[in-house]
Design an enzyme around this catalytic site. Structure first.
Site, short mmCIF file in Angstrom:
data_model
loop_
_atom_site.label_atom_id
_atom_site.label_comp_id
_atom_site.label_asym_id
_atom_site.label_seq_id
_atom_site.Cartn_x
_atom_site.Cartn_y
_atom_site.Cartn_z
N ARG A 37 0.85 -1.19 0.00
CA ARG A 37 0.00 0.00 0.00
C ARG A 37 0.88 1.23 0.00
O ARG A 37 1.76 1.36 0.83
CB ARG A 37 -0.87 0.01 1.25
N GLN A 66 -0.77 -16.01 -10.04
CA GLN A 66 0.16 -16.94 -9.39
C GLN A 66 -0.54 -18.24 -9.02
O GLN A 66 0.08 -19.32 -9.03
CB GLN A 66 0.81 -16.26 -8.17
N ASP A 109 1.49 -13.02 14.52
CA ASP A 109 0.65 -12.45 15.57
C ASP A 109 0.62 -13.37 16.79
O ASP A 109 0.65 -12.92 17.93
CB ASP A 109 -0.77 -12.26 15.03
N HIS A 149 -5.52 -11.40 9.56
CA HIS A 149 -4.21 -10.84 9.90
C HIS A 149 -4.30 -9.34 9.64
O HIS A 149 -3.76 -8.81 8.66
CB HIS A 149 -3.11 -11.48 9.08
#
Lengths: 332, 332
Positions: A93, A113, A160, A188
């Protein structure tokens, strides 16, 4: 007699996470000290020279376990014969970009992909998506690689999970290796739910509940959660770069436990294709507590979910539903 | 019963090599998978926030072997009780800087750090200097830490050694793990002498000499040598950054073999305090072939040195003597 080498693909390999990850793989951290590996490194043409620099360094390090390196900008060559695929490459981003723009770019990447992996990877290839939005990228990959078993497509929430273990160990001033069975539920993202309701600490008098030992529900339900949720931003603030070291290390943990099995009595968190467990809508890539054995993960069933947790699970599931809708709208 | 943790210092820990090396140390690559470690990380004040970011990531990675992290800008705190010191921090050469300027800055740094190490580290601390000019920085450190045994102060030429193994393995299309006993003589600079006269390759019909198998003395005496000597520059050209991954990995190899011993029949290259072996002036930090046993290195004696090699050994010694003179002039 030495094992046959395993082929491991890393996409986005010329980037920061790639640079941290490849020496870990080459040293046996991902698959064990007796498992030779062949690395497949993929990146985009603008990064070709840097990618070759990484290949040169892998040669220079003279790793005994590393039996070959394929460094390429060609996705077919990269995917051919791979047993494990760690998808680090994606469109980051940038300032001024809308969420939809980031989603559009990544959806295109993961769609193509998916196709290459499905056609060229080894059967039963295990896939770990790291690049954000990790859950939704993994979902797109799944949708466009229908012949890859859905149970083989996962995303990384082990980072996490490890961050949550670290926070608890710091709070209690114990070794992180004595803390286990936290859970990361969901996306996530900042809507993830780090849950310690079933987490324990090994003490001289046996395993004790984390909630009991911390004895501070306000912290566990407030600051602890937001610290883990926002840890990525905290690392960027300190380093001016994102968390390559810990992401790479956690990616190795994710694959290692998946392939070699979780220790008895211990679970880990993985973003996996939901089957309706815990009333999470099926058809999302959602992080659950899992155990692993014989190369397969299994959601830990029967854990009690209190009201507070139920709301959190629902909120992160809702966000994932929205991301899925947005992703599909980008494909039309 | 678990071993007591070993304290490992990394200076310049907020930099690129530091970022690559600390997860390697935390995973047991440096001292073995059963040796717990406590990391001491030192950097300068301007890097304090970045250094804290590295500490945060080490915590986030939940390394089982990592029993503590000391991240500080205070040299005394950093050096306290350390058993191993990897000196990565130094003043890099910037555009427009004269050699004397670089030398001057680094001599001050290594003089100060010598003092801190001597006063606060464990008495048998093993020191590896990585920052360039590595040999001369190590020599300065030795001069200003007279209580540290001179045999405990070394500099890194294992990177060059591994690079040489890699070049041979590529030329012969064999696995790098089957090539051994190259030698890097002298200075970790462009005067180093990569010598294959005693190097061998494990083949299906036993160990064969590299020179015989390559069958191209012209290449071995010219392009091979310059490729290894200039490999650092080649990596910078490709990556736009210097070789952190391979330097970090080779530093782990250097320490691991020093502490745990070299395999039977194999030697490695280390920059060590010269004792007159091979006609090299005493009192330099010079890279020699060494074996390691019980935590001590010893120079491999009795290897034949032909005329070509003699010239090379002497040239790199001459450069080291000039560096030593320059370093001392900076101290006055």
């Amino acid at each position: 007699m030495a094992k046959q080498p395993a082929r491991i693909l890393v996409t986005g390999a010329a980037g920061q996470i790639g640079y941290a990850l490849v020496p870990m793989i080459a040293r046996g951290i991902m698959l064990g000290a007796d498992q030779p590996v062949i690395l497949h490194l993929l990146d985009i043409p603008p990064a070709a020279e840097a990618l070759n620099g990484v290949k040169m360094e892998l040669v220079d390090a003279a790793f005994p376990l590393l039996k070959g390196v394929v460094a390429t900008t060609d996705v077919v060559e990269a995917c051919t014969g791979v047993n494990i695929a760690v998808m680090v490459g994606g469109f980051p981003r940038k300032e001024g970009m809308e969420r939809k723009d980031v989603m559009t770019k990544n959806v295109s990447i993961y769609r193509s992909q998916a196709s290459a992996l499905e056609k060229h990877a080894a059967p039963n290839c295990k896939v770990l998506v790291v690049a954000n939005p990790a859950n939704t990228n993994a979902l797109i990959l799944k949708e466009f690689a229908p012949s890859i078993p859905e149970k083989n497509i996962t995303c990384l929430t082990r980072l996490d999970h490890n961050r949550a273990l670290g926070q608890v160990s710091e709070r209690l001033n114990v070794q992180v290796s004595d803390v286990k069975n936290v859970i990361i539920w969901g996306n996530h993202s900042s809507s993830q739910y780090p849950d310690v309701n079933h987490a324990t600490v090994k003490t001289p008098s046996g395993e004790k509940g984390v909630r009991e030992l911390v004895a501070d529900d306000a912290w566990l339900n407030g600051e602890f959660i937001s610290t883990v949720q926002q840890r990525g931003a905290a690392i960027i603030k300190a380093r001016k770069l994102s968390s390559a070291l810990s992401a790479a290390s956690s990616a190795c943990d994710h694959i290692r436990d998946w392939v070699l099995g979780t220790p008895e009595g211990t679970w880990v968190s993985m973003g996996v294709y939901s089957d309706g467990s815990y009333d999470v809508p099926p058809g999302l890539i959602f992080s659950f507590p899992v155990t692993c054995q014989h190369g397969e993960w299994k959601i830990v069933q029967g854990l009690s979910i209190d009201e507070f947790s139920r709301k959190k699970l629902n909120a992160t599931a809702e966000e994932l539903g929205e991301e899925k809708a947005l992703a599909y709208s980008c494909l039309s | 019963m678990a071993k007591n943790p070993v304290r490992v210092l990394v200076t310049g820990a907020a930099g690129q090599i530091g970022y690559a090396i600390v997860p390697m140390i935390a995973r047991g690559v440096m001292l073995g998978p059963d040796q717990p470690v406590i990391l001491h990380m030192l950097d300068i004040e301007p890097a304090a926030e970045a250094l804290n970011g590295v500490k945060m990531e080490l915590m986030d990675a939940a390394f089982p072997l990592l029993k503590g992290v000391v991240a500080t800008t205070d040299a005394q705190e950093a050096c306290k009780d350390v058993n191993i010191a990897v000196m990565v921090g130094g003043f890099p050469r910037k555009e427009g800087m004269e050699r004397k300027d670089v030398m001057s800055k680094n001599v001050s740094i290594y003089k100060a750090q010598a003092s801190a190490l001597e006063k606060h580290a464990a008495s048998d601390v093993k020191v590896l200097v990585v920052a360039n000019p590595a040999n001369t920085n190590a020599l300065i450190l030795k001069e200003y830490a007279p209580k540290i045994p001179e045999k405990n102060i070394t500099c890194l030429t294992r990177l060059d050694h591994n690079r040489a193994l890699g070049q041979i393995s590529e030329k012969l299309n064999v696995h790098v793990g089957d090539v051994k006993n190259v030698i890097i003589w002298g200075n970790h600079s462009s005067t180093q002498y990569p010598d294959v006269n005693h190097a061998t390759v494990t083949t299906s019909s036993g160990e064969k000499p590299v020179r015989e198998l390559v069958a191209n003395d012209q290449w071995l005496n010219t392009e091979f040598i310059t490729t290894v000597q200039q490999r650092g520059a080649a990596i910078i050209k490709a990556r736009k950054l210097s070789s952190a991954l391979s330097a970090a990995s080779s530093a782990c190899d250097h320490i691991r073999d020093w502490v745990l011993g070299t395999p039977k029949g194999t030697w490695v290259s280390m920059g060590v305090y010269s004792d007159g072996s091979y006609g090299i002036q005493q009192g330099l930090i010079y890279s020699f072939p060494v074996t390691c046993d019980k935590g001590q290195w010893s120079i491999v004696q009795g290897l034949k040195i032909d005329d070509f090699s003699r010239g090379k050994l002497d040239a790199t010694a001459k450069e080291l003597i000039e560096e030593k003179t320059l370093a001392y002039s900076c101290l006055n």
